[in-house]
Design an enzyme around this catalytic site. Structure first.
Site, PDB file in Angstrom:
ATOM      1  N   ASP A  22       0.817  -1.210   0.000  1.00  0.00           N
ATOM      2  CA  ASP A  22       0.000   0.000   0.000  1.00  0.00           C
ATOM      3  C   ASP A  22       0.855   1.267   0.000  1.00  0.00           C
ATOM      4  O   ASP A  22       1.976   1.284   0.515  1.00  0.00           O
ATOM      5  CB  ASP A  22      -0.894   0.048   1.244  1.00  0.00           C
ATOM      6  CG  ASP A  22      -2.046  -0.933   1.194  1.00  0.00           C
ATOM      7  OD1 ASP A  22      -2.092  -1.763   0.262  1.00  0.00           O
ATOM      8  OD2 ASP A  22      -2.893  -0.874   2.098  1.00  0.00           O
ATOM      9  N   HIS A 168       3.573  -2.320   3.290  1.00  0.00           N
ATOM     10  CA  HIS A 168       3.567  -0.941   2.789  1.00  0.00           C
ATOM     11  C   HIS A 168       4.895  -0.615   2.107  1.00  0.00           C
ATOM     12  O   HIS A 168       5.955  -0.949   2.635  1.00  0.00           O
ATOM     13  CB  HIS A 168       3.311   0.045   3.930  1.00  0.00           C
ATOM     14  CG  HIS A 168       1.935  -0.056   4.519  1.00  0.00           C
ATOM     15  ND1 HIS A 168       1.551  -1.111   5.328  1.00  0.00           N
ATOM     16  CD2 HIS A 168       0.852   0.743   4.386  1.00  0.00           C
ATOM     17  CE1 HIS A 168       0.282  -0.938   5.680  1.00  0.00           C
ATOM     18  NE2 HIS A 168      -0.165   0.169   5.126  1.00  0.00           N
TER      19      HIS A 168
END
Length: 209
Positions: A22, A168
């Site tokens: 992400d 992430h």
């Protein structure tokens, strides 16, 4: 099966998982992840922010060129439940248009920032024909930089075939995440796991929340 539900895994006996990332694309960490997956032949899904695609389009193009999936993670990373319907739609459509510009096709998957997801967001995602990705390993909290061992161990605690795994590659120092993913990718591929995109995983079995 609720087509708008947030999916954290699929029911399958095949040893396959989907690594997802992400908040990118990021010019430092995304290329390092591409190198890791390139060494094993695995594929991943990168849930990108439209604001970051605008800043680093060349990184987004590299992700697509290497056969990975690009998913929609909104334009500006808001809490979608706090937005009006038109504002929520704009966050998704604006980013979708940027992804289409990079890949030539509409994204098939979406992950709401903060996993903040309500009926309004679900209806909008459904109208855009998105499958909504959650994650099975949210306890890793890699965004807090809790340590490489912690990220690895927490991921392995919940590991099973069909899992969607959350990490992430944007916003802050993601060197711990990169090293944890390097270890996990090597261990899982050595153990016979296939690393696939979220869309690829969804073709293997029935989605589960």
């Amino acid at each position: 099966m609720n087509p708008a539900m947030m999916i954290s895994r699929v029911k399958t006996e095949k040893k396959a998982v989907a690594f997802t990332f992400d908040d990118g694309p990021n010019p430092i960490y995304t290329p390092q992840l591409l190198q890791i997956f390139g060494q094993t032949g695995g594929k991943a899904t990168f849930f990108m922010l439209g604001s970051q695609i605008e800043i680093h389009p060349e990184v987004a193009r590299a992700v697509h060129a290497q056969g990975h999936e690009i998913g929609n993670h909104t334009y500006s990373h808001p809490h979608l439940s706090r937005l009006s319907g038109p504002e929520c739609l704009e966050e998704l459509v604006r980013t979708e248009q940027l992804i289409v510009g990079i890949t030539g096709t509409r994204p098939a998957v979406f992950r709401p920032p903060y996993m903040d997801y309500n009926e309004q967001t679900a209806a909008i995602a459904l109208s855009l024909q998105y499958r909504v990705a959650g994650a099975a390993n949210v306890g890793t909290m890699d965004w807090e930089q809790p340590g490489v061992d912690f990220i690895v161990d927490k991921t392995k605690e919940t590991l099973r075939p069909g899992n969607i795994l959350l990490f992430h590659d944007g916003f802050g120092d993601r060197s711990q995440t990169v090293e944890a993913v390097r270890r996990l990718v090597l261990e899982l591929t050595s153990d016979g796991y296939k690393l696939v995109t979220v869309s690829g995983l969804l073709r293997l079995g029935e989605p589960e929340a």
